[in-house]
Design a protein around this motif. Structure first.
Motif, PDB file in Angstrom:
ATOM      1  N   ILE A  25      -8.189   7.896  -2.668  1.00 45.77           N
ATOM      2  CA  ILE A  25      -9.614   7.574  -2.548  1.00 45.77           C
ATOM      3  C   ILE A  25      -9.809   6.113  -2.172  1.00 45.77           C
ATOM      4  N   VAL A  26      -9.101   5.215  -2.841  1.00 43.02           N
ATOM      5  CA  VAL A  26      -9.229   3.788  -2.540  1.00 43.02           C
ATOM      6  C   VAL A  26      -8.756   3.489  -1.124  1.00 43.02           C
ATOM      7  N   THR A  27      -7.704   4.129  -0.686  1.00 44.30           N
ATOM      8  CA  THR A  27      -7.203   3.911   0.668  1.00 44.30           C
ATOM      9  C   THR A  27      -8.221   4.343   1.712  1.00 44.30           C
ATOM     10  N   VAL A  28      -8.822   5.494   1.517  1.00 40.60           N
ATOM     11  CA  VAL A  28      -9.791   6.004   2.492  1.00 40.60           C
ATOM     12  C   VAL A  28     -11.071   5.171   2.477  1.00 40.60           C
ATOM     13  N   PRO A  33      -8.044   3.150   9.705  1.00 44.68           N
ATOM     14  CA  PRO A  33      -6.841   3.240  10.529  1.00 44.68           C
ATOM     15  C   PRO A  33      -6.907   2.250  11.698  1.00 44.68           C
ATOM     16  N   GLY A  34      -5.734   1.726  12.044  1.00 46.75           N
ATOM     17  CA  GLY A  34      -5.646   0.819  13.168  1.00 46.75           C
ATOM     18  C   GLY A  34      -5.904  -0.634  12.853  1.00 46.75           C
ATOM     19  N   THR A  35      -6.189  -0.967  11.600  1.00 47.64           N
ATOM     20  CA  THR A  35      -6.502  -2.345  11.233  1.00 47.64           C
ATOM     21  C   THR A  35      -5.243  -3.185  11.050  1.00 47.64           C
ATOM     22  N   HIS A  36      -4.287  -2.674  10.318  1.00 45.78           N
ATOM     23  CA  HIS A  36      -3.063  -3.414  10.018  1.00 45.78           C
ATOM     24  C   HIS A  36      -1.854  -2.672  10.595  1.00 45.78           C
ATOM     25  N   ALA A  47      -0.385   0.678   8.439  1.00 46.98           N
ATOM     26  CA  ALA A  47      -0.390   0.645   6.969  1.00 46.98           C
ATOM     27  C   ALA A  47      -1.290   1.733   6.386  1.00 46.98           C
ATOM     28  N   PHE A  48      -2.366   2.074   7.061  1.00 45.32           N
ATOM     29  CA  PHE A  48      -3.282   3.104   6.562  1.00 45.32           C
ATOM     30  C   PHE A  48      -2.567   4.444   6.415  1.00 45.32           C
ATOM     31  N   TYR A  49      -1.887   4.864   7.466  1.00 42.49           N
ATOM     32  CA  TYR A  49      -1.241   6.175   7.438  1.00 42.49           C
ATOM     33  C   TYR A  49      -0.012   6.191   6.532  1.00 42.49           C
TER      34      TYR A  49
END
Length: 81
Positions: A25-28, A33-36, A47-49
């Motif tokens: 939940i915190v990740t979403v 996506p695509g930031t880091h 890093a998101f995925y």
């Protein structure tokens, strides 16, 4: 053994799915996506995925696991069966 030990072992066993759900939940909510991007040699990792993959694997493994009182050397409770 006392009921306090049974409660502590259950909390120890069930905190992994809670941690995985909170992590997902915190990740979403806090990331996108695509930031880091991290580059390791010729491989670029988002890093998101990778975080979603780790917390998802933790959730799947912890849900698939079972709580067995005998593992903690406790007598099995008939009410839990």
């Amino acid at each position: 053994m006392g009921t306090w030990l049974r409660t502590v072992t259950k909390i120890h066993h069930y905190h992994y799915p809670v941690l995985a759900c909170v992590g997902l939940i915190v990740t979403v909510v806090r990331s996108s996506p695509g930031t880091h991007h991290y580059t390791i040699g010729p491989i670029t990792v988002d890093a998101f995925y990778s975080t979603l993959l780790v917390f998802g694997a933790l959730l799947i493994l912890s849900v698939a696991d079972t709580y067995d009182p005998e593992d903690y050397e406790l007598e099995s409770d008939d009410a839990e069966r």
